[in-house]
Design a protein around this motif. Structure first.
Motif, PDB file in Angstrom:
ATOM      1  N   LEU A   3       0.851  -1.187   0.000  1.00  0.00           N
ATOM      2  CA  LEU A   3       0.000   0.000   0.000  1.00  0.00           C
ATOM      3  C   LEU A   3       0.891   1.242   0.000  1.00  0.00           C
ATOM      4  O   LEU A   3       1.676   1.449   0.935  1.00  0.00           O
ATOM      5  N   LEU A   4       0.779   2.038  -1.043  1.00  0.00           N
ATOM      6  CA  LEU A   4       1.603   3.229  -1.205  1.00  0.00           C
ATOM      7  C   LEU A   4       0.742   4.473  -1.013  1.00  0.00           C
ATOM      8  O   LEU A   4      -0.234   4.680  -1.757  1.00  0.00           O
ATOM      9  N   ALA A   5       1.091   5.288  -0.019  1.00  0.00           N
ATOM     10  CA  ALA A   5       0.367   6.527   0.243  1.00  0.00           C
ATOM     11  C   ALA A   5       1.214   7.700  -0.238  1.00  0.00           C
ATOM     12  O   ALA A   5       2.363   7.859   0.183  1.00  0.00           O
ATOM     13  N   GLU A   6       0.649   8.500  -1.128  1.00  0.00           N
ATOM     14  CA  GLU A   6       1.380   9.631  -1.682  1.00  0.00           C
ATOM     15  C   GLU A   6       1.130  10.887  -0.859  1.00  0.00           C
ATOM     16  O   GLU A   6       0.122  11.008  -0.139  1.00  0.00           O
ATOM     17  N   ARG A   7       2.032  11.845  -0.971  1.00  0.00           N
ATOM     18  CA  ARG A   7       1.936  13.072  -0.182  1.00  0.00           C
ATOM     19  C   ARG A   7       0.760  13.947  -0.608  1.00  0.00           C
ATOM     20  O   ARG A   7       0.307  14.801   0.172  1.00  0.00           O
ATOM     21  N   ASP A   8       0.254  13.746  -1.809  1.00  0.00           N
ATOM     22  CA  ASP A   8      -0.884  14.545  -2.259  1.00  0.00           C
ATOM     23  C   ASP A   8      -2.219  13.940  -1.847  1.00  0.00           C
ATOM     24  O   ASP A   8      -3.283  14.414  -2.265  1.00  0.00           O
ATOM     25  N   GLY A   9      -2.182  12.870  -1.032  1.00  0.00           N
ATOM     26  CA  GLY A   9      -3.407  12.270  -0.519  1.00  0.00           C
ATOM     27  C   GLY A   9      -3.898  11.070  -1.288  1.00  0.00           C
ATOM     28  O   GLY A   9      -4.803  10.354  -0.821  1.00  0.00           O
ATOM     29  N   ARG A  10      -3.333  10.806  -2.439  1.00  0.00           N
ATOM     30  CA  ARG A  10      -3.729   9.628  -3.206  1.00  0.00           C
ATOM     31  C   ARG A  10      -3.042   8.384  -2.653  1.00  0.00           C
ATOM     32  O   ARG A  10      -2.017   8.469  -1.986  1.00  0.00           O
ATOM     33  N   SER A  11      -3.612   7.228  -2.954  1.00  0.00           N
ATOM     34  CA  SER A  11      -2.998   5.965  -2.544  1.00  0.00           C
ATOM     35  C   SER A  11      -3.197   4.930  -3.639  1.00  0.00           C
ATOM     36  O   SER A  11      -4.109   5.044  -4.469  1.00  0.00           O
ATOM     37  N   SER A  12      -2.331   3.948  -3.659  1.00  0.00           N
ATOM     38  CA  SER A  12      -2.437   2.855  -4.623  1.00  0.00           C
ATOM     39  C   SER A  12      -1.990   1.567  -3.960  1.00  0.00           C
ATOM     40  O   SER A  12      -1.221   1.581  -2.991  1.00  0.00           O
ATOM     41  N   VAL A  13      -2.485   0.459  -4.481  1.00  0.00           N
ATOM     42  CA  VAL A  13      -2.187  -0.853  -3.910  1.00  0.00           C
ATOM     43  C   VAL A  13      -1.636  -1.755  -5.000  1.00  0.00           C
ATOM     44  O   VAL A  13      -2.173  -1.808  -6.113  1.00  0.00           O
ATOM     45  N   VAL A  14      -0.564  -2.447  -4.680  1.00  0.00           N
ATOM     46  CA  VAL A  14       0.014  -3.434  -5.592  1.00  0.00           C
ATOM     47  C   VAL A  14      -0.214  -4.810  -4.983  1.00  0.00           C
ATOM     48  O   VAL A  14       0.278  -5.102  -3.886  1.00  0.00           O
ATOM     49  N   THR A  15      -0.964  -5.641  -5.656  1.00  0.00           N
ATOM     50  CA  THR A  15      -1.242  -7.007  -5.210  1.00  0.00           C
ATOM     51  C   THR A  15      -1.157  -7.943  -6.411  1.00  0.00           C
ATOM     52  O   THR A  15      -1.669  -7.622  -7.486  1.00  0.00           O
ATOM     53  N   ASP A  16      -0.528  -9.064  -6.224  1.00  0.00           N
ATOM     54  CA  ASP A  16      -0.440 -10.079  -7.269  1.00  0.00           C
ATOM     55  C   ASP A  16      -1.728 -10.902  -7.222  1.00  0.00           C
ATOM     56  O   ASP A  16      -1.921 -11.704  -6.310  1.00  0.00           O
ATOM     57  N   ARG A  17      -2.601 -10.706  -8.199  1.00  0.00           N
ATOM     58  CA  ARG A  17      -3.920 -11.342  -8.182  1.00  0.00           C
ATOM     59  C   ARG A  17      -3.969 -12.678  -8.928  1.00  0.00           C
ATOM     60  O   ARG A  17      -5.048 -13.272  -9.061  1.00  0.00           O
ATOM     61  N   ARG A  18      -2.831 -13.156  -9.414  1.00  0.00           N
ATOM     62  CA  ARG A  18      -2.864 -14.396 -10.198  1.00  0.00           C
ATOM     63  C   ARG A  18      -3.353 -15.578  -9.373  1.00  0.00           C
ATOM     64  O   ARG A  18      -4.094 -16.433  -9.875  1.00  0.00           O
ATOM     65  N   LEU A  19      -2.969 -15.637  -8.109  1.00  0.00           N
ATOM     66  CA  LEU A  19      -3.454 -16.716  -7.248  1.00  0.00           C
ATOM     67  C   LEU A  19      -4.966 -16.629  -7.070  1.00  0.00           C
ATOM     68  O   LEU A  19      -5.680 -17.643  -7.134  1.00  0.00           O
ATOM     69  N   ASP A  20      -5.488 -15.422  -6.867  1.00  0.00           N
ATOM     70  CA  ASP A  20      -6.930 -15.240  -6.712  1.00  0.00           C
ATOM     71  C   ASP A  20      -7.670 -15.635  -7.983  1.00  0.00           C
ATOM     72  O   ASP A  20      -8.749 -16.246  -7.926  1.00  0.00           O
TER      73      ASP A  20
END
Length: 273
Positions: free
Chosen positions: A121-138
């Motif tokens: 989970l990456l939180a940016e200083r401008d208030g935005r956030s993004s998530v990196v997840t490997d969904r291949r197993l799901d």
């Protein structure tokens, strides 16, 4: 740099198969996995595998800055293999595996690697956030789950369906038509999701095992921004506490179908200056 770590085993007294650790400018989180109720072929066990791999990977990240994160993971996998291939059956279908999330600050950038269904989970200083997840197993699991999600979690019927599902899932491990995860074969490192982000754009970096992301991605009781607010104000232990509270409210998995009523949950939250 401020790191906050929270971790909780799936049940009181049970072995926690998650591993997380941090050093100056680097952090790792691993979620070990085997096949429930099956022999692993390894005399050491899943927690040994995830802990040994995690410690070696963190050391390699910090001592080999010129190597890519995938190269660091591949080398660590080779070392772990060498530590037990003479005494363990690493070709056994249920040999220990682990998800991997690794980050490293270098040359003004945050390098990241994600393999398996743990999240970054990456939180940016401008208030935005993004998530990196490997969904291949799901994605593979969704094709195979069948009756698992229709049966009460913990019932004999659920256990039987889950065993059948896990057996089918294991047969697709580290295959092009399946999914990739850290195990005996260093080749898996080449299939990890990797990338870089400008370090000065980030306010925080959070590594989470899938047991700790349930509140957001399985239960839908919080958004990622709300989870970040909890982490920033109260820390990882509070996010895990809220997850346990939700799990306890649905012990049979009727509201939120899942393989385990409770899962090991680990959060490593890195607040950047």
């Amino acid at each position: 740099m401020r790191f906050a770590l929270g971790t909780s085993p799936s049940a009181l007294g049970s072995e926690n198969e998650d591993f997380a650790a941090a050093a100056s400018g680097a952090a790792v989180l691993l979620d070990g996995a085997g096949v429930a109720g099956a022999e692993t072929g390894c005399v050491h066990g899943v927690a040994w595998f995830s802990g040994t791999l995690g410690a070696l990977l963190l050391r390699t990240l910090t001592t080999c800055p010129a190597w890519s994160l995938a190269e660091c993971l591949a080398d660590s996998l080779r070392v772990v293999r060498s530590l037990h291939e003479d005494v363990c059956d690493l070709e056994y279908r249920a040999s220990p595996t682990s998800t991997v999330v690794a980050v490293r600050a270098r040359d003004g950038k945050l390098e990241y690697l994600v393999l398996g269904d743990s999240s970054l989970l990456l939180a940016e200083r401008d208030g935005r956030s993004s998530v990196v997840t490997d969904r291949r197993l799901d994605e593979v699991g969704a094709r195979l789950r069948g009756a698992v999600d229709e049966l009460p979690t913990g019932s004999p019927e659920h256990a039987a369906a889950l065993a059948k599902y896990r057996d089918a899932l294991t047969s697709l491990r580290n295959r092009p038509d399946g999914f990739w995860i850290a195990g005996p074969d260093p080749l898996a490192a080449e299939h990890a999701l990797t990338g870089t982000v400008a370090l000065n754009s980030l306010a925080s970096v959070t590594l989470l095992s899938d047991g700790a992301t349930r509140l957001v991605d399985r239960f839908g009781l919080a958004s990622w921004d709300e989870a970040l607010a909890v982490l920033d104000s109260a820390g990882p232990d509070e996010l895990i506490r809220r997850t346990r509270e939700a799990e306890d409210s649905d012990p049979d998995g009727q509201r939120w179908p899942r393989g385990k009523a409770h899962d090991d949950a680990t959060v490593l939250h890195w607040a950047l200056p």
